[in-house]
Structure formats: structure tokens, C-alpha cells
Scaffold this motif. Structure first.
Motif, mmCIF file in Angstrom:
data_model
loop_
_atom_site.group_PDB
_atom_site.id
_atom_site.type_symbol
_atom_site.label_atom_id
_atom_site.label_comp_id
_atom_site.label_asym_id
_atom_site.label_seq_id
_atom_site.Cartn_x
_atom_site.Cartn_y
_atom_site.Cartn_z
ATOM 1 N N ALA A 186 0.843 -1.208 0.000
ATOM 2 C CA ALA A 186 0.000 0.000 0.000
ATOM 3 C C ALA A 186 0.875 1.254 0.000
ATOM 4 C CB ALA A 186 -0.937 -0.003 1.197
ATOM 5 N N ALA A 187 2.062 1.188 0.607
ATOM 6 C CA ALA A 187 2.970 2.337 0.578
ATOM 7 C C ALA A 187 3.375 2.640 -0.859
ATOM 8 C CB ALA A 187 4.200 2.052 1.432
ATOM 9 N N ALA A 188 3.695 1.562 -1.620
ATOM 10 C CA ALA A 188 4.041 1.735 -3.028
ATOM 11 C C ALA A 188 2.850 2.299 -3.799
ATOM 12 C CB ALA A 188 4.476 0.394 -3.620
ATOM 13 N N GLN A 189 1.702 1.702 -3.544
ATOM 14 C CA GLN A 189 0.470 2.129 -4.230
ATOM 15 C C GLN A 189 0.163 3.599 -3.934
ATOM 16 O OE1 GLN A 189 -1.703 1.651 -6.858
ATOM 17 N NE2 GLN A 189 -2.046 -0.407 -6.081
ATOM 18 N N SER A 190 0.372 4.024 -2.690
ATOM 19 C CA SER A 190 0.084 5.410 -2.299
ATOM 20 C C SER A 190 0.894 6.387 -3.138
ATOM 21 C CB SER A 190 0.454 5.645 -0.836
ATOM 22 O OG SER A 190 -0.194 4.737 -0.009
ATOM 23 N N SER A 237 10.821 8.320 -10.885
ATOM 24 C CA SER A 237 11.266 7.997 -9.523
ATOM 25 C C SER A 237 10.141 7.312 -8.748
ATOM 26 C CB SER A 237 11.745 9.259 -8.802
ATOM 27 O OG SER A 237 10.644 10.092 -8.497
ATOM 28 N N VAL A 238 8.903 7.783 -8.953
ATOM 29 C CA VAL A 238 7.778 7.202 -8.218
ATOM 30 C C VAL A 238 7.541 5.749 -8.639
ATOM 31 C CG1 VAL A 238 5.258 7.263 -8.042
ATOM 32 C CG2 VAL A 238 6.596 9.324 -7.613
ATOM 33 N N TYR A 239 7.510 5.486 -9.949
ATOM 34 C CA TYR A 239 7.230 4.118 -10.395
ATOM 35 C C TYR A 239 8.385 3.166 -10.054
ATOM 36 C CZ TYR A 239 2.846 5.312 -12.635
ATOM 37 O OH TYR A 239 1.551 5.700 -12.851
ATOM 38 N N MET A 240 9.619 3.662 -10.174
ATOM 39 C CA MET A 240 10.754 2.789 -9.827
ATOM 40 C C MET A 240 10.768 2.489 -8.334
ATOM 41 S SD MET A 240 13.696 4.337 -12.319
ATOM 42 C CE MET A 240 15.039 3.260 -11.830
ATOM 43 N N LEU A 241 10.482 3.517 -7.547
ATOM 44 C CA LEU A 241 10.435 3.311 -6.104
ATOM 45 C C LEU A 241 9.302 2.343 -5.748
ATOM 46 C CD1 LEU A 241 11.729 4.134 -3.459
ATOM 47 C CD2 LEU A 241 10.211 6.109 -3.367
ATOM 48 N N SER A 242 8.183 2.496 -6.439
ATOM 49 C CA SER A 242 7.057 1.595 -6.216
ATOM 50 C C SER A 242 7.473 0.147 -6.510
ATOM 51 C CB SER A 242 5.882 2.010 -7.104
ATOM 52 O OG SER A 242 4.925 0.994 -7.161
ATOM 53 N N GLY A 243 8.175 -0.055 -7.636
ATOM 54 C CA GLY A 243 8.642 -1.398 -7.981
ATOM 55 C C GLY A 243 9.597 -1.950 -6.935
ATOM 56 N N LEU A 244 10.491 -1.081 -6.464
ATOM 57 C CA LEU A 244 11.469 -1.517 -5.456
ATOM 58 C C LEU A 244 10.762 -1.910 -4.152
ATOM 59 C CD1 LEU A 244 14.451 -1.821 -4.551
ATOM 60 C CD2 LEU A 244 14.373 0.563 -3.827
ATOM 61 N N ALA A 263 8.442 -6.123 -0.590
ATOM 62 C CA ALA A 263 7.254 -6.842 -0.124
ATOM 63 C C ALA A 263 7.368 -8.326 -0.466
ATOM 64 C CB ALA A 263 5.994 -6.248 -0.739
ATOM 65 N N GLY A 264 7.970 -8.622 -1.638
ATOM 66 C CA GLY A 264 8.177 -10.011 -2.023
ATOM 67 C C GLY A 264 9.115 -10.720 -1.057
ATOM 68 N N TRP A 265 10.147 -10.014 -0.634
ATOM 69 C CA TRP A 265 11.083 -10.571 0.345
ATOM 70 C C TRP A 265 10.339 -10.814 1.677
ATOM 71 C CZ3 TRP A 265 16.210 -7.601 1.937
ATOM 72 C CH2 TRP A 265 17.018 -8.473 2.688
#
Lengths: 339, 357
Positions: free
Chosen positions: B87-91, B254-261, B266-268
Motif C-alpha cells: 500500500a505504501a508503493a500504491q500510495s 522515480s515514483v514508479y521505480m520506487l514503487s517497484g522496489l 514486499a516479495g522478500w
């Protein structure tokens, strides 16, 4: 001139292709719930190998996700159009698929339900499936025998599949409870029993995440749970993680159904006490054989005596055999596992 | 002739009797409701916080110590950690008036990469983790490029990416699950986020701490750095932001890359939570994260809301889920109530928006 030659060549190629398709023999369709679940992957493998052996063409279809009814109906329509001799179907929606199945049967296509019975069961020409009630019964009996006298004051949790209570979920759950000696009330409903040993049930979606969450929820309700029935082995693996988190992984008995390779390995490691193994490869290859027989001789498959479907067998896998409950060893289970 | 000229001189006649006051602001006479409205407008995470506290109090009264214990309350944190991180990424993406439907797929793909690189190719687990984080960031970069350079709508881009990544995930993993026992034995660092410690009956995991720290850091960055202001500005009005000197392309990337990261992290964390690496996990994470964000008061139209609200949103869902299960309610009631909350949250957001900033 050139154009005419090209057209001629194309027509020739098309005719040649049509010819080779004819030589491939009759078509049999396999329609599964998804093509990502290892159970259905194995089913497709079995069907493909058998079709090749019998000189038939297998066409495989699958829903995009579990529950994708619409794509399955489209697949049935495609198979009818394609002139398939038979359809092997694991339905996502066991009652809504019935009109589409009727359409196929009216067109002379043999429809065999694999794994999941339709509602009503005789909507298909035949059903090749695991006896899911028996699968549940075996793990219930095993758990009861293993606990001995302690079974009388066990604290039981059942981790089921989905809130909609699909047939396979109800059969495994109720089979387990009957095997354990719990009065079932209505055998078609999960959760209406009033045995004080039952702590409760929760749904898992049949995966690790759901298994862990459901187990945590039930442990919050009663941390003394010591017997856990799980719909399948991924849910069992998740439940084990939840138990491990509170240090109770060694004093809770987990039983499951499926017989996938990671699941059987988990039996070997003591994560799961015992699991009932089913045989998807066999279901599919027998299904293809039945379609061949229908195509050649016009004979439909028959049910296993005393049952309203053809039983493809189930075996309890455990290395801690219990008195009075027939089982096979983990090694034998590993040889027969899928996924 | 004279008649018409007299009439044409009489322009002002029509204006007679209309109020002679000129336009003015009357901010100071809002009344109680207006004051509340204004206050909520300035503090967007307050509404979900109130709902969260109310939900905890209600379930606490109904269930007593079973619910209102350090163990149960921290269990809720553990149960929402994955959704909270996603949700942090989504935000971040939604603040730029976008939406990321591929978050769950990126999460699962990253966890599968971490697992398979370790067990299929024999790479050291720490290297596999870095590879997994890289894959997540790279997918985010593709999303960002398509949105900001090719100007495709984020909904379409991430809808496509969701399917591409999920399919790649199944093809690559061959639907194979890596068991918890193997990971524990050979690559226990993969389960790092599941490591737990007790603080007076409360049980925290590394994943929970990670979620809390991540949200606090992002919250600080959004409020107090130039980058954060750019994110809000781009979400509010990209043209105006561009004109005032914000590099919209770089901000979106930066937003989309950070979201992916973050999704890769989250996967970890997912491996830590469920023990195993399972390609079938997390398929509803996109919907669950959007639910948390919306209940948390971040506007789907961009440029408004606080990331802290998303954490509260995720926690509200967690409190309802556990609370209702402890009460013995059918799981359907949870879905029903969450549905109501989503609609109520958007209604409240619209109401608050009526206040001039």
C-alpha cells in the motif's frame, strides 16, 4: 499470374494441412480451471501422453483464474464447433456450466467431469474423480487413531477452501470430521456441527498465505488447538508457519489432502502428519481412453459399483501408520506424487 | 428618437435593488461543521485514524482481553504487513494521480526470482535478493517510462504489466513451490523478514518494523523534501507543475521505480511470512492495496492525502478481519463491511474536498 500461383500454392498447403489434421485422428478437449495449478498441469501431461499414444489430438483449454466460468463456456463452444469427440472438464462453477455441457452432449460429444463433480452429478456422461469424502475420512480416522484417548478432548480447527463451500471443500471437511468421530449434523454444510471439540473453521483460498492467516485467526480464538484439518498441502504449509511462530509446531497434528510432491515431502519432514493422495494423471489418461472408446465403439464409461462416479483412487500417505487405517509409505507416495 | 436615447442612458436601472456589497472571503464564520471539515482537510489521515481507533475500541469492548491484548494487536500488524508495504508503493503512485495494478505481480515475481536464483542457479541468497530487488525496480521503470514518456494512461500500462508479469512469473517458476524447510536450511536470509522478537507479550517481526519504518520515512520525504512536493504537484496538475519548473518525467520515473522496489521488498517480506516461495501468492495484492489506500483517505484523483493514512487503512481492514473472525462471524461479513468502508471513505473525501484550501 504470380498471384494465381500464390493462391494455388496456398490452397494446396491448406489442403495438405487439413489432410494432416485428419490423419491426427479424433479430437479430445481438456478444459481445466487454470493452467497454472500443478494439479491441472499434471492432468494435462497425462492427457497429452495418452492422446499421443492413441493417435488422438488433444486440445487444452483453461480458465484464466480459478472460478473463471465464462472462459470455460467459451471453450466448450469451441470444442463443439471443432467437432471434438469428447470433453474432459474440471468445472469452475459446477452448476452454471450445466447448460453448456447439455449443449455439447446434445451435439453428440461425450462429456466427462474430471476431479470435480457437476451439480447434479449426472449432468455429465461420467465423472472420473477422487472420492473426496473418503480422502477426508482416511485422514480423520488416522488422526483419531494417532491421538488415541486424547482424541476425546482434542481441540480441532478446520482450514477450508472458500466461503462459497464448493463440493470438494465440503466433502473433505465432512469426511475428516466423520473419520474423527464428530457428529456431522447436515453433511452438506461446513460449520453446523455442535461438537465442543471443534474450535472453528476459516477459509484459506488453498494457498500458503491464506493458510497462515486462517490458522492465526483460529489460534487467537483458542491457542490450545491441537488438531488441524487443511483443504490442501499449501494451506497446511501456511498453517505450520503460524504454529511455528508461536512455538507449537511440534505438538499440533496437521492432516491434509492432495498428494502433491512438496506436500508429500512435508509429510516426510513431519510438517504434515498424513495426507490423502489423489491421482490427476490417472484421471486424465483414463478420460482420454474413455473418449477413444466412445469414438470407436459408441460405449460410455460406467461408474464404480456402489458410487455415482468412477473412482480413480486415493491413498493415505504417512510414515506413522495407525492401526486399522490403511496407508502407503512416504517413499511410495513420492513415486506417485504430482506437481 | 428621444425615447430610445433616454432608455439607452438608463443602463444602471437593471442593477437597482441588487446587493451593493462586493465579493469577500468569510472564512471566519464557518461554524462547527465547517471547522471540522477544514481541520480534516488539513490533516487527511485523521479520518482513518478515528475509524481505526473506534474499530479497536468496539472490538475491544465486545471481545475483551482476547482482542485487546498485546499479542492480538501485534498479530494484526503481522497480518497486514504485506498489504501495508504494498500500500505504501500504491500510495506513491496514486498521489501522482496514477494507479498501479501490477504491484502484486511485481511482488510475487521478485520473490520467485529471489527463490529460484538461489535454488535453481545456486547463487548466494544475498545476491539473489539483490537480483530480486533489481527486477522489481526494473519493472517499475518500464511502467514509469510508458506513463511519463509514451504518455499512456497508468491504468492501461499497469493493467497490461500485471498480466505480463504474472504470466512471466508462472512460466519462469514452472509453478514450482520452494518449500519452507529447504529455505530455512540453505538460505535462511530469504526468511529474514519473518524473524520475530517479543516485547512484553507483543510479537513484532522484521517485516512489521520494516513496514512502519518505510511508512515513516516516506511520510517524512513526502512532507519535507522537494521531491515530495514535486510528487504532490505532479498529482495535482502536471501542466502547472511543469510550468513551475518541476521535472515531471523524472518525478514520475522515480515514483514508479520506487514503487517497484518497494514491491520487491514486499516479495522478500512475503517469503518471511509464508516461509515458502509460492508463485500463486499475492494475486489480490493490487485490490487489497488500493482498498487500504482509499480507506486511508488518499484521493484517487491524485495530489491529496497522507501515506500514513494508507497504513491506517490497511490496519482497519486487519482489525475488522480478525475482530469479526473472533466473534465467529461468517467471512462474508468482512467483505461486506470493507465494501461499505470503501464507499464511505470516498464520500468523506468528496465532502472534505468542498472546503477551499
Amino acid at each position: 499470374m504470380k498471384l494465381a500461383r500464390l493462391a494455388g500454392a496456398t490452397a494446396l498447403a491448406a489442403a495438405a494441412m487439413a489432410g494432416s489434421a485428419m490423419a491426427e485422428g479424433e479430437t479430445v478437449c481438456l478444459i481445466t480451471k487454470t493452467d497454472t495449478n500443478p494439479f491441472f498441469v499434471k492432468m494435462k501431461e497425462g492427457a497429452t501422453a495418452k492422446a499421443e499414444e492413441l493417435g488422438m489430438t488433444l486440445k487444452a483449454f483453461a480458465g484464466k483464474v480459478d472460478g473463471d466460468h465464462e472462459t470455460q463456456v467459451q471453450a466448450i463452444e469451441t470444442c463443439i464447433l471443432d467437432g471434438a469427440k469428447g470433453i474432459l472438464l474440471t468445472a469452475s462453477d459446477t452448476s452454471s456450466i450445466v447448460p453448456a455441457v447439455k449443449q455439447a452432449r446434445d451435439a453428440g460429444v461425450l462429456v466427462i467431469a474430471l476431479d470435480t463433480p457437476l451439480e447434479p452429478i449426472d449432468s455429465a456422461d461420467a465423472t472420473f474423480a477422487t472420492d473426496n469424502f473418503l480422502a477426508g475420512l482416511l485422514i480423520g480416522q488416522w488422526a483419531k487413531a494417532t491421538l488415541g484417548d486424547a482424541a476425546n478432548d482434542a481441540k480441532i480447527a478446520t482450514l477450508d477452501l472458500a466461503v462459497s463451500q464448493p463440493t470438494v471443500d465440503v466433502l473433505r471437511n465432512q469426511g475428516f470430521l466423520q473419520g474423527f468421530g464428530v457428529d456431522l449434523a447436515d453433511p452438506n454444510v461446513i460449520g453446523d456441527e455442535d461438537d465442543p471439540r471443534l474450535v472453528g473453521s476459516d477459509v484459506t483460498a488453498g494457498n500458503e498465505e491464506g493458510g497462515r492467516r486462517a490458522m492465526e485467526n483460529l489460534l487467537a480464538k483458542d491457542p490450545t488447538i491441537n488438531v488441524v484439518h487443511t483443504i490442501n498441502e499449501p494451506a497446511a504449509a501456511g498453517a505450520y508457519e503460524a504454529l511455528k511462530a508461536i512455538g507449537r509446531e511440534n505438538d499440533v497434528l496437521i492432516v491434509s489432502v492432495d498428494g502433491g510432491c512438496p506436500g508429500v515431502q512435508n509429510v516426510a519432514d513431519g510438517v504434515i502428519g498424513a495426507t490423502s493422495q489423489q491421482y490427476p494423471l490417472l484421471m486424465a489418461s483414463l478420460g482420454v481412453e474413455a473418449v477413444k472408446k466412445w469414438a470407436d465403439e459408441g460405449v460410455k464409461p460406467e461408474n464404480t459399483p456402489g458410487k455415482d462416479f468412477f473412482d480413480t483412487g486415493v491413498a493415505l500417505v504417512t510414515d506413522k501408520a495407525a492401526d486399522g487405517v490403511e496407508s502407503i509409505s512416504v517413499k511410495e507416495g513420492m513415486d506417485l506424487c504430482w506437481g | 428618437m428621444s425615447d430610445t436615447s433616454r432608455r439607452s442612458d438608463d443602463f444602471e436601472a437593471a442593477a437597482q435593488g441588487s446587493p451593493e456589497q462586493i465579493a469577500e472571503f468569510d472564512d471566519h464564520h464557518r461554524g462547527f461543521v465547517g471547522t471540522v471539515q477544514h481541520f480534516l482537510h488539513v490533516n487527511p489521515s485523521l479520518v482513518p485514524l478515528i475509524v481505526l481507533v473506534a474499530a479497536i475500541v468496539i472490538f475491544g469492548v465486545l471481545l475483551g482481553s482476547k482482542f485487546f491484548s498485546p499479542f492480538a494487536l501485534t498479530l494484526i500488524l503481522q497480518q497486514v504487513q504485506i498489504v501495508g508495504i504494498v500500500a505504501a508503493a500504491q500510495s506513491l503512485v496514486i498521489l501522482t494521480a496514477g494507479i498501479d495494478l501490477s504491484v502484486g505481480a511485481i511482488m510475487v515475481m521478485s520473490s520467485v526470482v529471489m527463490g529460484q536464483f538461489t535454488f535453481r542457479y545456486g547463487l548466494p541468497p544475498s545476491v539473489s535478493i539483490i537480483c530480486g530487488l533489481f527486477v522489481g525496480t526494473a519493472i517499475g521503470a518500464v511502467n514509469g517510462y510508458l506513463v511519463s514518456r509514451i504518455k499512456l494512461p497508468p491504468f492501461i500500462v499497469t493493467l497490461g504489466m500485471w498480466q505480463i508479469v504474472l504470466a512471466a512469473n508462472f512460466l519462469y517458476s514452472q509453478n514450482e513451490t520452494i518449500r519452507s524447510q529447504e529455505i530455512e536450511e540453505h538460505a535462511s536470509i530469504l526468511q529474514l523478514f519473518g524473524a520475530k522478537f517479543n516485547v512484553g507479550g507483543a510479537v513484532f517481526t522484521v517485516g512489521v518494523i520494516f513496514m512502519l519504518v518505510l511508512i515513516l520515512v516516506l511520510s517524512y520525504a513526502l512532507r519535507h523534501t522537494a521531491w515530495g512536493r514535486h510528487v504532490y504537484a505532479v498529482g495535482d496538475d502536471p501542466e502547472a507543475a511543469e510550468l513551475s519548473g518541476v521535472n515531471v518525467h523524472r518525478t514520475l520515473m522515480s515514483v514508479y521505480m520506487l514503487s517497484g522496489l518497494i514491491c520487491a521488498f514486499a516479495g522478500w517480506a512475503l517469503i518471511g511470512r509464508i516461509g515458502s516461495v509460492s508463485p500463486t501468492s499475492g494475486q489480490l495484492a493490487n485490490i487489497e492495496s488500493i482498498t487500504a489506500v482509499v480507506i486511508g483517505g488518499i484521493s484517487l484523483f491524485g495530489g491529496r492525502g497522507s501515506i500514513l493514512g494508507s497504513l491506517f487503512g490497511a490496519l482497519i481492514v486487519g482489525v475488522f478481519t480478525l475482530g469479526l473472525r473472533l466473534l465467529g462471524a461468517d467471512a462474508q461479513w468482512t467483505f461486506l463491511l470493507i465494501g461499505i468502508l470503501i464507499i464511505a471513505a470516498v464520500a468523506v473525501d468528496q465532502w472534505i474536498r468542498k472546503v477551499a484550501a
